[in-house]
Scaffold this active site. Structure first.
Site, PDB file in Angstrom:
ATOM      1  N   GLY A 149       0.859  -1.186   0.000  1.00 62.85           N
ATOM      2  CA  GLY A 149       0.000   0.000   0.000  1.00 62.85           C
ATOM      3  C   GLY A 149       0.891   1.230   0.000  1.00 62.85           C
TER       4      GLY A 149
ATOM      5  CB  ILE B 272       3.434   2.257   4.735  1.00 61.07           C
ATOM      6  CG1 ILE B 272       2.641   3.388   5.416  1.00 61.07           C
ATOM      7  CG2 ILE B 272       4.731   1.997   5.497  1.00 61.07           C
ATOM      8  CD1 ILE B 272       2.158   3.092   6.824  1.00 61.07           C
TER       9      ILE B 272
ATOM     10  NE  ARG C 217      -6.366  -6.673   0.285  1.00 64.85           N
ATOM     11  CZ  ARG C 217      -7.237  -5.758   0.648  1.00 64.85           C
ATOM     12  NH1 ARG C 217      -8.408  -6.104   1.096  1.00 64.85           N
ATOM     13  NH2 ARG C 217      -6.950  -4.464   0.560  1.00 64.85           N
TER      14      ARG C 217
ATOM     15  CB  THR D 220       7.088  -0.528  10.761  1.00 67.32           C
ATOM     16  OG1 THR D 220       6.918  -0.752   9.361  1.00 67.32           O
ATOM     17  CG2 THR D 220       8.565  -0.420  11.090  1.00 67.32           C
ATOM     18  CB  SER D 221       2.455  -3.658   9.828  1.00 64.29           C
ATOM     19  OG  SER D 221       1.109  -3.983   9.822  1.00 64.29           O
ATOM     20  NE  ARG D 222      -2.112  -1.283  14.605  1.00 60.96           N
ATOM     21  CZ  ARG D 222      -1.628  -0.063  14.341  1.00 60.96           C
ATOM     22  NH1 ARG D 222      -0.339   0.109  14.124  1.00 60.96           N
ATOM     23  NH2 ARG D 222      -2.431   0.980  14.310  1.00 60.96           N
TER      24      ARG D 222
ATOM     25  CD  GLU E  32       2.314  -2.175  20.147  1.00 66.33           C
ATOM     26  OE1 GLU E  32       1.840  -1.038  20.368  1.00 66.33           O
ATOM     27  OE2 GLU E  32       2.706  -2.532  19.037  1.00 66.33           O
TER      28      GLU E  32
ATOM     29  CG  HIS F  81       3.314   1.386  17.994  1.00 58.61           C
ATOM     30  ND1 HIS F  81       2.164   0.654  18.110  1.00 58.61           N
ATOM     31  CD2 HIS F  81       3.184   2.078  16.832  1.00 58.61           C
ATOM     32  CE1 HIS F  81       1.362   0.883  17.077  1.00 58.61           C
ATOM     33  NE2 HIS F  81       1.973   1.761  16.282  1.00 58.61           N
TER      34      HIS F  81
ATOM     35  N   GLY G 235       7.119   4.173  14.856  1.00 55.99           N
ATOM     36  CA  GLY G 235       7.288   4.328  13.413  1.00 55.99           C
ATOM     37  C   GLY G 235       6.780   5.650  12.873  1.00 55.99           C
TER      38      GLY G 235
HETATM   39  C1  DGY Z   1      -1.195   4.243  13.226  1.00 49.37           C
HETATM   40  O1  DGY Z   1      -1.612   5.366  12.942  1.00 49.37           O
HETATM   41  O2  DGY Z   1      -1.774   3.222  12.870  1.00 49.37           O
HETATM   42  C2  DGY Z   1       0.067   4.162  14.023  1.00 49.37           C
HETATM   43  O3  DGY Z   1       0.489   2.850  14.188  1.00 49.37           O
HETATM   44  C3  DGY Z   1      -0.174   4.776  15.377  1.00 49.37           C
HETATM   45  O4  DGY Z   1      -1.388   4.330  15.836  1.00 49.37           O
END
Ligand code: DGY
Length: 328
Positions: free
Chosen positions: A158, A160, A180, A240-242, A271, A289, A291
């Site tokens: 996407g 990022i 996807r 750096t996503s989730r 977290e 967290h 990023g």
């Molecule tokens: C987002 O905006 O998703 C960042 O990870 C902070 O929440």
């Protein structure tokens, strides 16, 4: 049109955003700062016309079902909306917005820094110096791995992921991706990117994997034990996503057994708790967290929240409306 809407904000935001929030709306700001407890959230949705949560608030079905009929908008301060039960919001007729676009470049910068840091052992080197253990240069001292010429596999191409690819090209990495939907040929050509329809196949061939897809039901533990085992033992993982996209316990075990060369993680499954094993490993870089944590980015996010609320209360469709089906 909502007259003098009560806007409850769950965390402290940049000063200038809070000042404007107070000028525009009947705003209830968070003071002192800190994540809201479940009971505070339940109390907030009973009185708020608009709720402004962040990633640290779980706006689940229970919270949304508890909301009074007056709650019309959840204007998330953040791009990821995995903290909100979108289906439950939709059922209750509550509109959800987020803050896309404004943290793309900051997050991509941090991802690139992490891609460089672990193979080149930046943090290990810093620790060696700051702990007074460095005994001087040596031909075999602090050897890491070359970045130039390696293969980077991006999961989630996407905004990022694409911004990471642009940076990575400059560092001589060859770009591969799994998404996807395949990108248009022109975008692939611009990034010199190779599309892998099969994530499993891509994982098996990459030197570095960067996770840049959103957390959705479909991406929960996308990198399971089975998938992590497909990676080469000399490969690195950057996230750096989730945190929930990766099975954190499986990753920690594999790193400990040296079945993977290293990892750089800015996000975690639970977290702020982090798997204890990860903290004990030298081939792992752990960040809190951060990023998207730039002053400019936070102000831009706040501006987006203000615009979304203002547009909505004026009776228009807010620009960053999130529709449940579109992110599944
Ligand atoms: C987002 O905006 O998703 C960042 O990870 C902070 O929440």
């Amino acid at each position: 049109m909502l007259k003098d809407p009560r806007v409850v904000v769950t965390r402290q935001l940049p000063e200038r955003i809070e000042a404007r929030m107070k000028e525009l709306f009947h705003a209830e700001l968070r003071d002192p700062d800190g994540p809201m407890s479940k009971s505070e959230l339940l109390a907030a949705v009973v009185k708020a016309d608009v709720l402004v949560p962040t990633v640290t608030d779980r706006i689940d079905a229970e919270v949304l079902e508890h909301a009074g009929d007056q709650l019309k908008l959840v204007a998330n301060f953040g791009v990821g909306v995995d903290n909100i039960d979108l289906e439950a919001a939709q059922r209750r007729g509550i509109v959800v917005t987020n803050t896309p676009g404004v943290l793309t470049e900051d997050t991509a910068d941090m991802t690139m820094a992490m891609i460089l840091a672990v193979p080149r052992r930046v943090v290990e080197g810093e620790r060696l110096v700051s702990s007074n253990q460095w005994e001087g240069w040596g031909p075999n001292t602090m050897l890491g791995h070359r970045i130039w010429g390696k293969r980077l596999g991006i999961i989630g191409m996407g905004q990022i992921g694409t911004a990471v690819a642009r940076r990575a090209q400059g560092f001589g990495l060859s770009i591969h991706y799994h998404n996807r939907n395949r990108l248009p040929i022109s975008a692939e050509e611009e990034l010199a990117a190779t599309y892998w329809e099969s994530l499993d196949q891509m994982l098996a061939h990459m030197d570095i994997i960067s996770v840049n897809c959103p957390r959705t039901p479909a991406t929960y533990h996308l990198l399971s034990t089975g998938r992590l085992s497909l990676m080469k033992p000399d490969a690195y993982l950057v996230n750096t996503s989730r945190g929930e996209v990766v099975d954190e316990a499986a990753l920690a075990a594999m790193l400990k057994q040296r079945k993977l060369a290293g990892a750089a993680l800015d996000v975690f499954e639970h977290e702020p708790a982090i798997n204890k094993q990860l903290k004990e490993l030298s081939n792992v870089l752990l960040l809190p967290h951060m990023g998207s944590a730039t002053i400019e980015g936070r102000v831009d996010m706040g501006e987006k929240v203000l615009i979304n609320i203002r547009t909505f209360v004026d009776g228009h469709r807010p620009p960053d409306r999130v529709i449940a089906k579109l992110i599944e």
